[in-house]
Design a protein around this motif. Structure first.
Motif, short mmCIF file in Angstrom:
data_model
loop_
_atom_site.label_atom_id
_atom_site.label_comp_id
_atom_site.label_asym_id
_atom_site.label_seq_id
_atom_site.Cartn_x
_atom_site.Cartn_y
_atom_site.Cartn_z
N ILE A 110 47.37 30.55 50.34
CA ILE A 110 46.01 30.89 50.82
C ILE A 110 45.33 31.80 49.79
O ILE A 110 44.14 31.62 49.46
N ARG A 166 32.90 42.38 47.35
CA ARG A 166 33.77 42.02 48.48
C ARG A 166 35.08 42.80 48.43
O ARG A 166 35.82 42.70 47.46
N HIS A 167 35.33 43.59 49.43
CA HIS A 167 36.60 44.32 49.51
C HIS A 167 37.08 44.27 50.96
O HIS A 167 36.27 44.41 51.88
N SER A 379 40.39 47.34 45.36
CA SER A 379 41.80 47.48 44.99
C SER A 379 41.96 47.03 43.53
O SER A 379 41.10 46.34 42.99
#
Ligand SMILES: Cc1cc2nc3c(=O)[nH]c(=O)nc-3n(C[C@H](O)[C@H](O)[C@H](O)COP(=O)(O)O)c2cc1C
Length: 389
Positions: A110, A166-167, A379
């Protein structure tokens, strides 16, 4: 960097804050204070990949760099890329896995699908038509995708703009009802015929999903192998983060500023305290929000299905980011489902998942969505030079 939080208190400040916090997080095992290792969030080389697309002008390199910013289980980044002007190939790094936490390597695939989606979105934005072939060579399971690129009109998009923003947001979300149209908008992003989107937003469904997820978290923390394999990817110090540029970290945990600072100042939490903290966070912050959602495949659960799930999940998360919404995968139930299959255990969580998606379906990716109270931090990412093959 996009955001630099240069809050670097000395040891004395940390001690003062510790007093102010009333040792509130000591129970989570985060406070030891053997020395002051506090470092700034999102700072330095480990976060440079988020300067995207930055000054990069070569289309195929933008496509490759987009892949690196995809979501992946525990930030394992199980990928390598090969670049040519006509195509970018994504290769699996099977050694970068979660062990018994992902015994069937469902999550690894995924995560690779998430990278593929970023590649396709980036290609369109930089003037390349992308033809994506998933697992194009049956004799080479590591060749996950070949993204063929041909010149086309550039199509900038809100999803492309969202790639560096996007996090995964693990903080608290508003618990209010989902905005009208949210479910339909997400459904509209799911274009894979073999997949289904399950939306759980009633109070009853949310309460049941929440309790089952807490129970699954307890089962994982009580499973010595899964607990150890999960903990292996945690990076505590600034040195560990810059050396590895992967894994989970305090800054990505959805904590407030004082908890993050105190956590960094303390020693690496033991596996046991990390488990206590995770279970507590699952009972409180991680199960807040407007709705839970599940992407499912048929029970055949092929690798291509899993790659497609990753593509759809990444697309949804980028769209949610563009709308100011937070998202967090919550895969404990699916992790236990895989564990039950691999170990031939009583199918306790397999049954729970079937009650949400139907017995003819296989839950692949579970997540929550809602309005977060706080922004999420990036991250670390391995740079392109580290993953070129
Ligand atoms: C297949 C898959 C499963 C994941 N499962 C979880 C999960 O159960 N809990 C969680 O907090 N994050 C989960 N994540 C999010 C990853 O930990 C996250 O993508 C990774 O740490 C990188 O951070 P980023 O998404 O902020 O870039 C999952 C991501 C993927 C792709």
């Amino acid at each position: 960097m996009k955001t630099n939080i240069r809050f670097e208190p000395g040891r004395r400040d940390v001690l003062r804050m510790l007093g102010a916090a009333g040792l509130g997080i000591a129970g989570a095992g985060l406070v030891a204070l053997p020395g002051c290792g506090v470092y700034a969030a999102e700072d330095g080389e480990a976060f440079a990949a988020w300067e995207f697309p930055g000054g990069e002008r070569i289309p195929e390199r933008v496509v490759a760099r987009a892949a690196l910013l995809g979501a992946s289980p525990h930030n394992t980044q199980p990928w390598g890329v090969a670049i040519s002007p006509a195509a970018v190939e994504l290769r699996a790094r099977f050694d970068r896995n979660l062990g018994t936490m992902d015994g069937l390597r469902r999550e690894l695939h995924i995560g690779l699908g998430c990278a593929v989606e970023n590649m396709a979105i980036a290609a369109a934005a930089v003037g390349r038509a992308a033809t994506v072939a998933l697992l194009p060579d049956p004799t080479d399971p590591a060749l996950v995708a070949r993204v063929a690129l041909t010149p086309a009109t550039a199509r900038p998009s809100a999803l492309f703009d969202a790639i560096p923003n996007r996090h995964t947001n693990r903080g608290p979300y508003l618990d209010g009802a989902a905005a009208p149209g949210l479910e339909a908008a997400l459904r509209g992003l799911q274009d894979e015929r073999s997949l289904e989107f399950h939306w759980l937003d009633s109070l009853g469904e949310r309460a049941r999903f929440r309790q089952e997820t807490i129970d699954a978290t307890e089962a994982i923390t009580g499973d010595a192998d899964m607990s150890r394999d999960s903990d292996r990817w945690y990076r505590h110090t600034a040195e560990e983060i810059v050396a590895n540029r992967d894994g989970t970290s305090i800054d990505a945990a959805g904590l407030g500023a004082s908890e993050r600072t105190l956590g960094k100042a303390g020693a690496r939490p033991s596996e046991e305290s990390a488990n206590t903290y995770w279970l507590d966070a699952t009972r409180t912050r991680h199960t807040t929000g407007s709705a839970f959602a599940i992407l499912s495949s048929t029970t055949e659960s092929t690798r291509v299905d899993q790659l497609r799930v990753g593509r759809v999940y990444q697309r949804m998360h980028l769209w949610a980011t563009s709308q100011g919404l937070g998202m967090q995968p919550l895969n404990q139930l699916a992790e236990r489902q895989d564990r039950e299959e691999a170990q031939k255990l009583e199918p306790r969580f397999t049954r729970a998942l079937a009650s949400f998606v139907g017995s003819g379906r296989r839950a692949q990716m579970l997540f929550r969505i809602g309005y977060p109270w706080e922004r999420a931090f990036a991250s670390a990412r391995r740079p392109l030079e580290w993953v070129l093959s």
